[in-house]
Design a protein around this motif. Structure first.
Motif, PDB file in Angstrom:
ATOM      1  N   PHE A   1      25.822  24.635  22.536  1.00  0.00           N
ATOM      2  CA  PHE A   1      24.534  24.440  23.197  1.00  0.00           C
ATOM      3  C   PHE A   1      24.103  25.752  23.852  1.00  0.00           C
ATOM      4  O   PHE A   1      24.943  26.545  24.280  1.00  0.00           O
ATOM      5  CB  PHE A   1      24.622  23.357  24.280  1.00  0.00           C
ATOM      6  CG  PHE A   1      25.177  22.047  23.800  1.00  0.00           C
ATOM      7  CD1 PHE A   1      24.332  21.050  23.343  1.00  0.00           C
ATOM      8  CD2 PHE A   1      26.538  21.807  23.810  1.00  0.00           C
ATOM      9  CE1 PHE A   1      24.831  19.831  22.905  1.00  0.00           C
ATOM     10  CE2 PHE A   1      27.060  20.591  23.379  1.00  0.00           C
ATOM     11  CZ  PHE A   1      26.203  19.606  22.926  1.00  0.00           C
ATOM     12  N   ALA A   2      22.800  25.942  23.972  1.00  0.00           N
ATOM     13  CA  ALA A   2      22.294  27.138  24.653  1.00  0.00           C
ATOM     14  C   ALA A   2      20.916  26.859  25.251  1.00  0.00           C
ATOM     15  O   ALA A   2      20.125  26.090  24.695  1.00  0.00           O
ATOM     16  CB  ALA A   2      22.203  28.322  23.698  1.00  0.00           C
ATOM     17  N   VAL A   3      20.669  27.490  26.404  1.00  0.00           N
ATOM     18  CA  VAL A   3      19.342  27.492  27.024  1.00  0.00           C
ATOM     19  C   VAL A   3      18.693  28.826  26.649  1.00  0.00           C
ATOM     20  O   VAL A   3      19.285  29.884  26.869  1.00  0.00           O
ATOM     21  CB  VAL A   3      19.436  27.369  28.552  1.00  0.00           C
ATOM     22  CG1 VAL A   3      18.043  27.379  29.174  1.00  0.00           C
ATOM     23  CG2 VAL A   3      20.183  26.095  28.944  1.00  0.00           C
ATOM     24  N   VAL A   4      17.512  28.773  26.067  1.00  0.00           N
ATOM     25  CA  VAL A   4      16.851  29.987  25.580  1.00  0.00           C
ATOM     26  C   VAL A   4      15.465  30.098  26.205  1.00  0.00           C
ATOM     27  O   VAL A   4      14.655  29.168  26.109  1.00  0.00           O
ATOM     28  CB  VAL A   4      16.739  29.982  24.040  1.00  0.00           C
ATOM     29  CG1 VAL A   4      16.096  31.282  23.548  1.00  0.00           C
ATOM     30  CG2 VAL A   4      18.110  29.797  23.402  1.00  0.00           C
TER      31      VAL A   4
ATOM     32  N   LYS B   1      17.283  22.580  14.875  1.00  0.00           N
ATOM     33  CA  LYS B   1      18.317  22.896  15.869  1.00  0.00           C
ATOM     34  C   LYS B   1      17.727  23.231  17.238  1.00  0.00           C
ATOM     35  O   LYS B   1      18.454  23.292  18.230  1.00  0.00           O
ATOM     36  CB  LYS B   1      19.180  24.078  15.409  1.00  0.00           C
ATOM     37  CG  LYS B   1      19.786  23.919  14.026  1.00  0.00           C
ATOM     38  CD  LYS B   1      20.616  22.657  13.890  1.00  0.00           C
ATOM     39  CE  LYS B   1      21.212  22.550  12.500  1.00  0.00           C
ATOM     40  NZ  LYS B   1      21.859  21.245  12.267  1.00  0.00           N
ATOM     41  N   ILE B   2      16.433  23.481  17.301  1.00  0.00           N
ATOM     42  CA  ILE B   2      15.760  23.693  18.590  1.00  0.00           C
ATOM     43  C   ILE B   2      15.337  22.311  19.069  1.00  0.00           C
ATOM     44  O   ILE B   2      14.263  21.818  18.754  1.00  0.00           O
ATOM     45  CB  ILE B   2      14.571  24.649  18.456  1.00  0.00           C
ATOM     46  CG1 ILE B   2      15.017  25.967  17.806  1.00  0.00           C
ATOM     47  CG2 ILE B   2      13.952  24.931  19.833  1.00  0.00           C
ATOM     48  CD1 ILE B   2      13.880  26.922  17.487  1.00  0.00           C
ATOM     49  N   MET B   3      16.205  21.674  19.837  1.00  0.00           N
ATOM     50  CA  MET B   3      16.049  20.258  20.161  1.00  0.00           C
ATOM     51  C   MET B   3      14.941  19.986  21.169  1.00  0.00           C
ATOM     52  O   MET B   3      14.289  18.948  21.131  1.00  0.00           O
ATOM     53  CB  MET B   3      17.370  19.703  20.699  1.00  0.00           C
ATOM     54  CG  MET B   3      18.500  19.712  19.687  1.00  0.00           C
ATOM     55  SD  MET B   3      18.294  18.439  18.426  1.00  0.00           S
ATOM     56  CE  MET B   3      18.705  16.961  19.344  1.00  0.00           C
ATOM     57  N   THR B   4      14.760  20.919  22.116  1.00  0.00           N
ATOM     58  CA  THR B   4      13.740  20.740  23.152  1.00  0.00           C
ATOM     59  C   THR B   4      12.929  22.019  23.288  1.00  0.00           C
ATOM     60  O   THR B   4      13.501  23.117  23.323  1.00  0.00           O
ATOM     61  CB  THR B   4      14.385  20.380  24.503  1.00  0.00           C
ATOM     62  OG1 THR B   4      15.076  19.137  24.374  1.00  0.00           O
ATOM     63  CG2 THR B   4      13.345  20.266  25.603  1.00  0.00           C
TER      64      THR B   4
ATOM     65  N   TRP C   1      16.085  24.244  24.379  1.00  0.00           N
ATOM     66  CA  TRP C   1      17.460  23.766  24.357  1.00  0.00           C
ATOM     67  C   TRP C   1      17.885  23.733  22.895  1.00  0.00           C
ATOM     68  O   TRP C   1      17.301  23.020  22.077  1.00  0.00           O
ATOM     69  CB  TRP C   1      17.526  22.369  24.977  1.00  0.00           C
ATOM     70  CG  TRP C   1      18.881  21.730  25.008  1.00  0.00           C
ATOM     71  CD1 TRP C   1      19.343  20.753  24.175  1.00  0.00           C
ATOM     72  CD2 TRP C   1      19.940  21.987  25.935  1.00  0.00           C
ATOM     73  NE1 TRP C   1      20.623  20.389  24.530  1.00  0.00           N
ATOM     74  CE2 TRP C   1      21.017  21.125  25.604  1.00  0.00           C
ATOM     75  CE3 TRP C   1      20.089  22.855  27.016  1.00  0.00           C
ATOM     76  CZ2 TRP C   1      22.224  21.113  26.310  1.00  0.00           C
ATOM     77  CZ3 TRP C   1      21.278  22.847  27.726  1.00  0.00           C
ATOM     78  CH2 TRP C   1      22.330  21.991  27.374  1.00  0.00           C
ATOM     79  N   VAL C   2      18.878  24.544  22.560  1.00  0.00           N
ATOM     80  CA  VAL C   2      19.323  24.696  21.176  1.00  0.00           C
ATOM     81  C   VAL C   2      20.697  24.054  21.013  1.00  0.00           C
ATOM     82  O   VAL C   2      21.578  24.230  21.852  1.00  0.00           O
ATOM     83  CB  VAL C   2      19.385  26.187  20.778  1.00  0.00           C
ATOM     84  CG1 VAL C   2      19.893  26.340  19.349  1.00  0.00           C
ATOM     85  CG2 VAL C   2      18.009  26.835  20.929  1.00  0.00           C
TER      86      VAL C   2
ATOM     87  N   LYS D   1       8.447  19.169  22.602  1.00  0.00           N
ATOM     88  CA  LYS D   1       9.518  18.469  21.899  1.00  0.00           C
ATOM     89  C   LYS D   1      10.614  18.180  22.916  1.00  0.00           C
ATOM     90  O   LYS D   1      10.909  19.016  23.770  1.00  0.00           O
ATOM     91  CB  LYS D   1      10.058  19.335  20.758  1.00  0.00           C
ATOM     92  CG  LYS D   1      11.147  18.704  19.899  1.00  0.00           C
ATOM     93  CD  LYS D   1      11.613  19.722  18.854  1.00  0.00           C
ATOM     94  CE  LYS D   1      12.610  19.126  17.881  1.00  0.00           C
ATOM     95  NZ  LYS D   1      13.102  20.148  16.910  1.00  0.00           N
ATOM     96  N   ARG D   2      11.193  16.985  22.831  1.00  0.00           N
ATOM     97  CA  ARG D   2      12.314  16.653  23.712  1.00  0.00           C
ATOM     98  C   ARG D   2      13.370  15.916  22.900  1.00  0.00           C
ATOM     99  O   ARG D   2      13.158  14.830  22.418  1.00  0.00           O
ATOM    100  CB  ARG D   2      11.837  15.809  24.902  1.00  0.00           C
ATOM    101  CG  ARG D   2      12.943  15.471  25.861  1.00  0.00           C
ATOM    102  CD  ARG D   2      12.492  15.064  27.269  1.00  0.00           C
ATOM    103  NE  ARG D   2      11.157  14.638  27.451  1.00  0.00           N
ATOM    104  CZ  ARG D   2      10.802  13.376  27.791  1.00  0.00           C
ATOM    105  NH1 ARG D   2      11.713  12.439  27.938  1.00  0.00           N
ATOM    106  NH2 ARG D   2       9.536  13.076  27.990  1.00  0.00           N
ATOM    107  N   LEU D   3      14.519  16.571  22.750  1.00  0.00           N
ATOM    108  CA  LEU D   3      15.638  16.029  21.977  1.00  0.00           C
ATOM    109  C   LEU D   3      15.201  15.500  20.612  1.00  0.00           C
ATOM    110  O   LEU D   3      15.525  14.382  20.225  1.00  0.00           O
ATOM    111  CB  LEU D   3      16.369  14.951  22.765  1.00  0.00           C
ATOM    112  CG  LEU D   3      17.296  15.504  23.842  1.00  0.00           C
ATOM    113  CD1 LEU D   3      17.978  14.383  24.592  1.00  0.00           C
ATOM    114  CD2 LEU D   3      18.351  16.432  23.240  1.00  0.00           C
ATOM    115  N   GLY D   4      14.454  16.341  19.918  1.00  0.00           N
ATOM    116  CA  GLY D   4      14.038  16.020  18.559  1.00  0.00           C
ATOM    117  C   GLY D   4      12.729  15.280  18.450  1.00  0.00           C
ATOM    118  O   GLY D   4      12.150  15.193  17.364  1.00  0.00           O
TER     119      GLY D   4
END
Length: 340
Positions: free
Chosen positions: A63-66, A87-90, A103-104, A310-313
């Motif tokens: 996981f990563a915060v970008v 893969k960029i979930m949020t 959020w990746v 987008k939030r968790l997909g």
């Protein structure tokens, strides 16, 4: 659709177990199964609430915060582009010295690097990217509760058994990918339908599903539209906490009723990333005070979420209405349409 206190009771009950039978939920809430099921379907059809299924802390995923900086005129187009990446979930539009906060979630560090450097960094309009890999995920929205039921504030969940660790190695393999994709479309899909999807016996499918969810290889939760709930605002804090105090402070913050996400990160100037849900912006001061609580914590960044693209997909239009889902599984997106 505005959620009522009864709706929040249903949300909290489902948060404990998204797949609980309607009969059990009805007994807990003191209503008939038909009433409970009908109300949930109404909330879902209106885009006021929905289920999310995504790789959890037991999956072995990275996981990563970008943080992303771009020109003001490019924010909307860039956010829409990044939101289509599986893969960029949020993707959230925020205030402050950055424009987008992402959020990746990736299978491994190789894929994570590819997403950050090429999926985000090489996108048209991007001026700067700052990434902070997650080193520990203390809590996320699956543990958040609206507080509508007695004792429903922030459930503690542990993940990661030996069996789950073994399963997590195959999170990106075809069978787990098919399970993930099916549960993204319908979090309550029956084990019978899953067994057909996976070409396994019903008994094997039930065991696999139980281990997958109990080990938090996949996490399931209820999500709410911010335009219809009592929680209409979100605030992200980047904090610097003394290393020897990090675990204790993170666990304390995770238990706060407003906390949606608490994660330790390998950031340049901060090591703890926190997201709070607020009933109003006037509550931001009190929420931040509860986080800091006279401890040796420094705020390195403070951002208000202007809009979730987008939030968790799950995708949203400019009015905040739920419009579809982009599957985490690489094979593409799963359209979800509804009439308004």
């Amino acid at each position: 659709m505005r959620l009522t206190e009864t709706d929040f009771e249903l949300v909290d009950a489902l948060q404990d177990d998204v797949r609980r039978p309607w009969t059990e939920l009805a007994r807990q809430l003191g209503r008939s199964p038909a009433t409970v099921r009908r109300r949930w379907h109404s909330l879902q059809e209106a885009g006021a609430a929905w289920f999310s299924t995504y790789p959890g802390p037991g999956s072995g995923a990275e996981f990563a915060v970008v943080e992303v900086v771009c020109a003001p005129e490019d924010v909307t187009a860039l956010a829409s582009r990044l939101a289509q990446h599986p893969k960029i979930m949020t993707v959230s539009e925020v205030t402050g010295d950055i424009d987008l906060l992402c959020w990746v979630v990736a299978e491994d560090m190789t894929v994570l690097r590819e997403v950050i450097r090429h999926g985000i960094g090489a996108a048209p309009g991007v001026r700067a990217v700052r990434d902070a890999p997650v080193t520990s995920l203390y809590s996320d929205g699956s543990q958040w509760r609206a507080g509508a039921l007695p004792g429903s504030h922030h459930a503690r969940r542990t993940g990661g058994s030996a069996a789950a660790a073994e399963l997590s190695r195959s999170i990106a393999e075809p069978r787990m990918g098919r399970m993930t994709r099916r549960l993204e479309q319908d979090a309550r899909t029956s084990s019978g339908a899953l067994s057909e999807e996976l070409a396994l016996s019903p008994a094997h499918t039930r065991r696999l599903l139980t281990r997958t969810l109990q080990g938090r290889i996949l996490t399931q939760r209820v999500d709410l539209a911010t335009d219809g709930s009592l929680f209409t605002h979100a605030m992200a804090l980047h904090l610097s906490v003394p290393l020897q105090e990090l675990d204790r402070v993170a666990h304390r913050i995770s238990r706060l009723s407003d906390t949606r996400l608490c994660a330790a990160v390998a950031g340049e100037r901060h090591n703890l990333h926190v997201v709070m849900w607020l009933r109003s912006l006037s509550g931001a001061k009190a929420a931040e005070e509860a986080v800091l609580r006279d401890e040796d914590i420094r705020v390195r960044g403070r951002r208000t979420v202007l809009h979730y693209h987008k939030r968790l997909g799950h995708l949203f239009d400019d009015a905040g209405r739920h419009t579809g889902v982009v599957s985490w599984v690489p094979s593409g997106s799963v359209p979800r349409t509804r009439s308004r």
